[in-house]
Every structure is written in structure tokens, then in C-alpha cells.
Scaffold this motif. Structure first.
Motif, PDB file in Angstrom:
ATOM      1  N   ARG A 197      17.743  12.602   1.527  1.00  0.00           N
ATOM      2  CA  ARG A 197      18.542  13.818   1.340  1.00  0.00           C
ATOM      3  C   ARG A 197      17.794  15.013   1.929  1.00  0.00           C
ATOM      4  NH1 ARG A 197      18.685  11.369  -4.121  1.00  0.00           N
ATOM      5  NH2 ARG A 197      16.887  12.698  -4.539  1.00  0.00           N
ATOM      6  N   ILE A 198      18.471  16.155   1.964  1.00  0.00           N
ATOM      7  CA  ILE A 198      17.851  17.374   2.492  1.00  0.00           C
ATOM      8  C   ILE A 198      16.603  17.730   1.686  1.00  0.00           C
ATOM      9  CG2 ILE A 198      18.147  19.871   2.779  1.00  0.00           C
ATOM     10  CD1 ILE A 198      21.053  19.375   3.501  1.00  0.00           C
ATOM     11  N   SER A 199      16.691  17.631   0.362  1.00  0.00           N
ATOM     12  CA  SER A 199      15.540  17.975  -0.480  1.00  0.00           C
ATOM     13  C   SER A 199      14.353  17.054  -0.199  1.00  0.00           C
ATOM     14  CB  SER A 199      15.933  17.889  -1.959  1.00  0.00           C
ATOM     15  OG  SER A 199      16.407  16.589  -2.280  1.00  0.00           O
ATOM     16  N   ASP A 200      14.625  15.784   0.106  1.00  0.00           N
ATOM     17  CA  ASP A 200      13.551  14.846   0.435  1.00  0.00           C
ATOM     18  C   ASP A 200      12.869  15.253   1.739  1.00  0.00           C
ATOM     19  OD1 ASP A 200      14.427  13.317  -1.750  1.00  0.00           O
ATOM     20  OD2 ASP A 200      15.814  12.183  -0.496  1.00  0.00           O
ATOM     21  N   VAL A 212      12.711  18.188   3.094  1.00  0.00           N
ATOM     22  CA  VAL A 212      11.930  19.416   2.888  1.00  0.00           C
ATOM     23  C   VAL A 212      10.611  19.100   2.186  1.00  0.00           C
ATOM     24  CG1 VAL A 212      11.869  21.628   1.668  1.00  0.00           C
ATOM     25  CG2 VAL A 212      13.955  20.921   2.865  1.00  0.00           C
ATOM     26  N   TRP A 213      10.665  18.270   1.156  1.00  0.00           N
ATOM     27  CA  TRP A 213       9.476  17.906   0.386  1.00  0.00           C
ATOM     28  C   TRP A 213       8.448  17.190   1.262  1.00  0.00           C
ATOM     29  CZ3 TRP A 213       6.436  18.443  -3.679  1.00  0.00           C
ATOM     30  CH2 TRP A 213       5.619  17.397  -4.082  1.00  0.00           C
ATOM     31  N   VAL A 214       8.897  16.164   1.981  1.00  0.00           N
ATOM     32  CA  VAL A 214       7.979  15.405   2.836  1.00  0.00           C
ATOM     33  C   VAL A 214       7.480  16.272   3.986  1.00  0.00           C
ATOM     34  CG1 VAL A 214       7.754  13.379   4.331  1.00  0.00           C
ATOM     35  CG2 VAL A 214       9.048  13.204   2.192  1.00  0.00           C
ATOM     36  N   GLY A 215       8.350  17.124   4.522  1.00  0.00           N
ATOM     37  CA  GLY A 215       7.944  18.019   5.602  1.00  0.00           C
ATOM     38  C   GLY A 215       6.875  19.003   5.175  1.00  0.00           C
ATOM     39  N   LEU A 216       7.020  19.561   3.974  1.00  0.00           N
ATOM     40  CA  LEU A 216       6.003  20.483   3.464  1.00  0.00           C
ATOM     41  C   LEU A 216       4.691  19.744   3.177  1.00  0.00           C
ATOM     42  CD1 LEU A 216       8.171  22.692   1.063  1.00  0.00           C
ATOM     43  CD2 LEU A 216       7.146  23.376   3.244  1.00  0.00           C
ATOM     44  N   ALA A 217       4.810  18.534   2.641  1.00  0.00           N
ATOM     45  CA  ALA A 217       3.609  17.734   2.383  1.00  0.00           C
ATOM     46  C   ALA A 217       2.874  17.441   3.683  1.00  0.00           C
ATOM     47  CB  ALA A 217       3.995  16.429   1.680  1.00  0.00           C
ATOM     48  N   GLN A 218       3.625  17.199   4.753  1.00  0.00           N
ATOM     49  CA  GLN A 218       3.020  16.884   6.039  1.00  0.00           C
ATOM     50  C   GLN A 218       2.141  18.029   6.541  1.00  0.00           C
ATOM     51  OE1 GLN A 218       4.541  14.680  10.073  1.00  0.00           O
ATOM     52  NE2 GLN A 218       5.753  16.418   9.430  1.00  0.00           N
ATOM     53  N   CYS A 219       2.461  19.257   6.152  1.00  0.00           N
ATOM     54  CA  CYS A 219       1.660  20.409   6.576  1.00  0.00           C
ATOM     55  C   CYS A 219       0.223  20.313   6.079  1.00  0.00           C
ATOM     56  CB  CYS A 219       2.287  21.705   6.070  1.00  0.00           C
ATOM     57  SG  CYS A 219       3.877  22.086   6.801  1.00  0.00           S
ATOM     58  N   ILE A 220       0.029  19.658   4.936  1.00  0.00           N
ATOM     59  CA  ILE A 220      -1.328  19.533   4.397  1.00  0.00           C
ATOM     60  C   ILE A 220      -2.212  18.732   5.345  1.00  0.00           C
ATOM     61  CG2 ILE A 220      -2.682  18.797   2.379  1.00  0.00           C
ATOM     62  CD1 ILE A 220      -0.134  18.987   0.717  1.00  0.00           C
ATOM     63  N   SER A 221      -1.584  17.871   6.176  1.00  0.00           N
ATOM     64  CA  SER A 221      -2.365  17.049   7.096  1.00  0.00           C
ATOM     65  C   SER A 221      -2.994  17.863   8.215  1.00  0.00           C
ATOM     66  CB  SER A 221      -1.481  15.946   7.698  1.00  0.00           C
ATOM     67  OG  SER A 221      -0.499  16.490   8.555  1.00  0.00           O
ATOM     68  N   SER A 281       2.483   9.329   0.588  1.00  0.00           N
ATOM     69  CA  SER A 281       2.286   9.733  -0.808  1.00  0.00           C
ATOM     70  C   SER A 281       3.501  10.501  -1.316  1.00  0.00           C
ATOM     71  CB  SER A 281       1.034  10.614  -0.928  1.00  0.00           C
ATOM     72  OG  SER A 281      -0.139   9.909  -0.594  1.00  0.00           O
ATOM     73  N   ALA A 282       3.969  11.458  -0.494  1.00  0.00           N
ATOM     74  CA  ALA A 282       5.136  12.254  -0.876  1.00  0.00           C
ATOM     75  C   ALA A 282       6.377  11.372  -1.022  1.00  0.00           C
ATOM     76  CB  ALA A 282       5.378  13.351   0.153  1.00  0.00           C
ATOM     77  N   SER A 283       6.547  10.430  -0.111  1.00  0.00           N
ATOM     78  CA  SER A 283       7.701   9.537  -0.165  1.00  0.00           C
ATOM     79  C   SER A 283       7.650   8.621  -1.382  1.00  0.00           C
ATOM     80  CB  SER A 283       7.775   8.693   1.114  1.00  0.00           C
ATOM     81  OG  SER A 283       7.929   9.514   2.252  1.00  0.00           O
ATOM     82  N   ARG A 284       6.474   8.116  -1.698  1.00  0.00           N
ATOM     83  CA  ARG A 284       6.336   7.264  -2.890  1.00  0.00           C
ATOM     84  C   ARG A 284       6.611   8.074  -4.152  1.00  0.00           C
ATOM     85  NH1 ARG A 284       7.179   3.572  -4.390  1.00  0.00           N
ATOM     86  NH2 ARG A 284       5.394   2.809  -5.594  1.00  0.00           N
ATOM     87  N   ALA A 285       6.197   9.329  -4.176  1.00  0.00           N
ATOM     88  CA  ALA A 285       6.466  10.176  -5.338  1.00  0.00           C
ATOM     89  C   ALA A 285       7.966  10.381  -5.528  1.00  0.00           C
ATOM     90  CB  ALA A 285       5.772  11.524  -5.177  1.00  0.00           C
ATOM     91  N   LEU A 286       8.724  10.306  -4.442  1.00  0.00           N
ATOM     92  CA  LEU A 286      10.182  10.451  -4.507  1.00  0.00           C
ATOM     93  C   LEU A 286      10.882   9.135  -4.834  1.00  0.00           C
ATOM     94  CD1 LEU A 286      10.705  12.751  -1.384  1.00  0.00           C
ATOM     95  CD2 LEU A 286      11.014  13.418  -3.789  1.00  0.00           C
ATOM     96  N   GLY A 287      10.129   8.052  -4.919  1.00  0.00           N
ATOM     97  CA  GLY A 287      10.716   6.777  -5.298  1.00  0.00           C
ATOM     98  C   GLY A 287      11.074   5.850  -4.164  1.00  0.00           C
ATOM     99  N   TYR A 288      10.599   6.132  -2.951  1.00  0.00           N
ATOM    100  CA  TYR A 288      10.861   5.233  -1.830  1.00  0.00           C
ATOM    101  C   TYR A 288      10.060   3.935  -1.989  1.00  0.00           C
ATOM    102  CZ  TYR A 288      13.139   8.913   0.937  1.00  0.00           C
ATOM    103  OH  TYR A 288      13.998   9.889   1.392  1.00  0.00           O
ATOM    104  N   GLU A 289      10.657   2.823  -1.593  1.00  0.00           N
ATOM    105  CA  GLU A 289       9.918   1.571  -1.504  1.00  0.00           C
ATOM    106  C   GLU A 289       8.735   1.756  -0.557  1.00  0.00           C
ATOM    107  OE1 GLU A 289      10.234  -1.170  -3.086  1.00  0.00           O
ATOM    108  OE2 GLU A 289      12.255  -1.168  -3.935  1.00  0.00           O
ATOM    109  N   ARG A 290       7.682   0.968  -0.746  1.00  0.00           N
ATOM    110  CA  ARG A 290       6.484   1.166   0.066  1.00  0.00           C
ATOM    111  C   ARG A 290       6.760   1.011   1.561  1.00  0.00           C
ATOM    112  NH1 ARG A 290       4.691  -1.498  -4.612  1.00  0.00           N
ATOM    113  NH2 ARG A 290       3.297  -0.152  -5.840  1.00  0.00           N
TER     114      ARG A 290
END
Length: 266
Positions: free
Chosen positions: A145-148, A150-159, A172-181
Motif C-alpha cells: 500500500r501507499i503507507s508501506d 512511504v515507511w520502507v522508503g523512509l527507512a531506506q534513507c537510514i542506509s 527490516s522495515a518490510s518484516r515489521a510490516l508483516g511481509y513474508e521473508r
């Protein structure tokens, strides 16, 4: 540049580009142990191009699917390929914006030290472990979704901080959202394509001799080795995540971080 330096750097970069283990940590360790001189901009670009070829080849079906989305976006038609393509674009925007700011302000150089890489390698190993252990399961990339994005995109900035690992923080961000590994890995790897293109384009602008440097024998060899190594690492990671958790990568990162801390403070 010597042949052994070319082979080692291309293979190490290719192997670690997509694994959640910090490619910058490995490259710094290689330079510490081998005392290699700087490899030059052309080799940097070639290695990234090789990695790009690997991920596009591995996900060729997804690439064909998303290319259909390009057509639909141009024609202003709603479709699933267009939706996912736009979500990948949305998730890529924060990295481009924050990366530009860090380069222009000089922050990108201020955080590039062995101490920073060592600590981030350890700290974000624990982040990966926590997100993998506490995150839910069942979600797929197609359900993004859009919120996903945005969340993963912002997390990517930390890299942008060396040692964090772009693939590590996005998984890590994707797993926190409940994505399969494996789906978290898929999201991360597809998101790497615009990231590598942006880095490669930005680095290519620094070439003094133009694009001709990219077709030299050294650059072509570096690109080829990086592509093969990256393809193997992607295959290995996806195969491993079908059978187990992120723990092997967490343990490996902790070991690498401890070694880097020893070099930094010994």
C-alpha cells in the motif's frame, strides 16, 4: 589497479550488495587488510552496473510485469503493474531527496568513518533481528500500500549512513510490516534498482574521461564479476529465507561488527 584488487573488490561488492550484511563494512575491512589504493570512479560505476544486471536478470518476470506498468502510466490507465511501479517510485523518492541533501551539505563525508560503520553494523544487526522476530507473516509484495511504500522508503534513507545496509534496513522495515521473508527480500531487491541507477548516475558524473572509461577491459571485467557474484548472492539469500529466519545474517553482522570495532579502537 592490480588484477587481484579488481577481482576482490568486484566480487565482494557483488556478493554483499544485496545481502543484509553491509557492503560498506566489507569493503572497508578489505581495504584495511589489503591496503588497496582507491579503485577509481569508473570501477565503482562498473561494479554497480554489474549488480544492476544481476537483479534485473533474477527478477526478469517482475521486470516485464513492471514494464507493462510504464505503458499504463504513460497512457494514464489504472492497472496492477502501474500501481506497483508507482509505489516503487514513491518509495525511492526519500532516498534521492535525503541523499542530495547529505551530498550538498557534506554530511555524507562526515559519517564515513570506520567507527560509524562498525557501530551501525552491530546496531542494525539487532534491528534486523528484532523486526524479523516480532514482525508478522503472510503479506506479499503485491499487497503493498501507499503507507508501506512511504515507511520502507523512509527507512531506506537510514542506509545513507555507512554500515546500515540498504537491503538490511528495507528488509527490516518490510518484516515489521508483516511481509513474508522472501517477499521482504523481493521488495528490497526491486527497490534496489532505482537506488543503484541513482548512485550509478551520480557517480558517473564524476568521470573525467567520459563514458569511454566504462568500456575499458578493467571496467568490463569488474562489471562481469560483480554481476555473477550478485546473482549468486541473490539466489542464495532467497533460497535461505525460504528455509530459515534472518538469524544467520544477524550473527554474521555481529561478528563483522566486532572485528571492525577491534580495528577501530585497538
Amino acid at each position: 589497479m592490480t588484477a587481484d584488487q579488481l577481482v576482490v573488490l568486484a566480487v565482494i561488492q557483488g556478493l554483499t550488495e544485496f545481502l543484509p550484511v553491509s557492503s560498506s563494512g566489507h569493503l572497508n575491512l578489505v581495504h584495511l587488510l589489503m591496503n588497496y589504493p582507491d579503485q577509481g570512479v569508473a570501477i565503482d560505476v562498473a561494479i554497480h552496473l554489474g549488480s544492476l544486471v544481476a537483479v534485473v536478470t533474477y527478477f526478469w518476470r517482475d521486470m516485464l510485469f513492471l514494464l507493462g506498468g510504464v505503458r499504463d502510466v504513460v497512457l494514464l490507465r489504472r492497472s496492477e503493474p502501474a500501481r506497483l511501479l508507482l509505489l516503487l517510485a514513491l518509495a525511492s523518492v526519500p532516498l534521492v531527496v535525503f541523499g542530495f541533501i547529505m551530498v550538498k551539505t557534506g554530511l555524507v563525508e562526515s559519517v564515513r568513518s570506520l567507527e560509524v560503520i562498525a557501530w551501525t553494523t552491530v546496531i542494525f544487526a539487532l534491528v534486523l533481528w528484532a523486526c524479523d522476530r516480532l514482525g508478522g507473516t503472510g503479506r506479499a509484495f503485491a499487497e503493498t500500500r501507499i503507507s508501506d511504500a512511504v515507511w520502507v522508503g523512509l527507512a531506506q534513507c537510514i542506509s545513507l549512513i555507512p554500515g546500515v545496509s540498504r537491503s538490511g534496513i528495507t528488509m527490516s522495515a518490510s518484516r515489521a510490516l508483516g511481509y513474508e521473508r522472501t517477499e521482504a527480500a523481493r521488495f528490497s531487491l526491486l527497490l534496489s534498482i532505482p537506488a543503484i541507477l541513482a548512485v550509478g548516475a551520480g557517480t558517473a558524473l564524476e568521470l573525467d574521461g567520459g563514458a569511454a572509461q566504462l568500456v575499458s577491459s578493467d571496467a568490463l571485467l569488474a562489471a562481469g564479476l560483480s554481476a555473477v557474484a550478485a546473482f549468486v548472492s541473490i539466489w542464495f539469500m532467497v533460497a535461505l529465507l525460504k528455509r530459515t529466519t534472518m538469524l544467520p545474517f544477524v550473527v554474521y553482522r555481529l561478528g563483522l561488527g566486532i572485528v571492525l570495532l577491534w580495528f577501530a579502537y585497538a
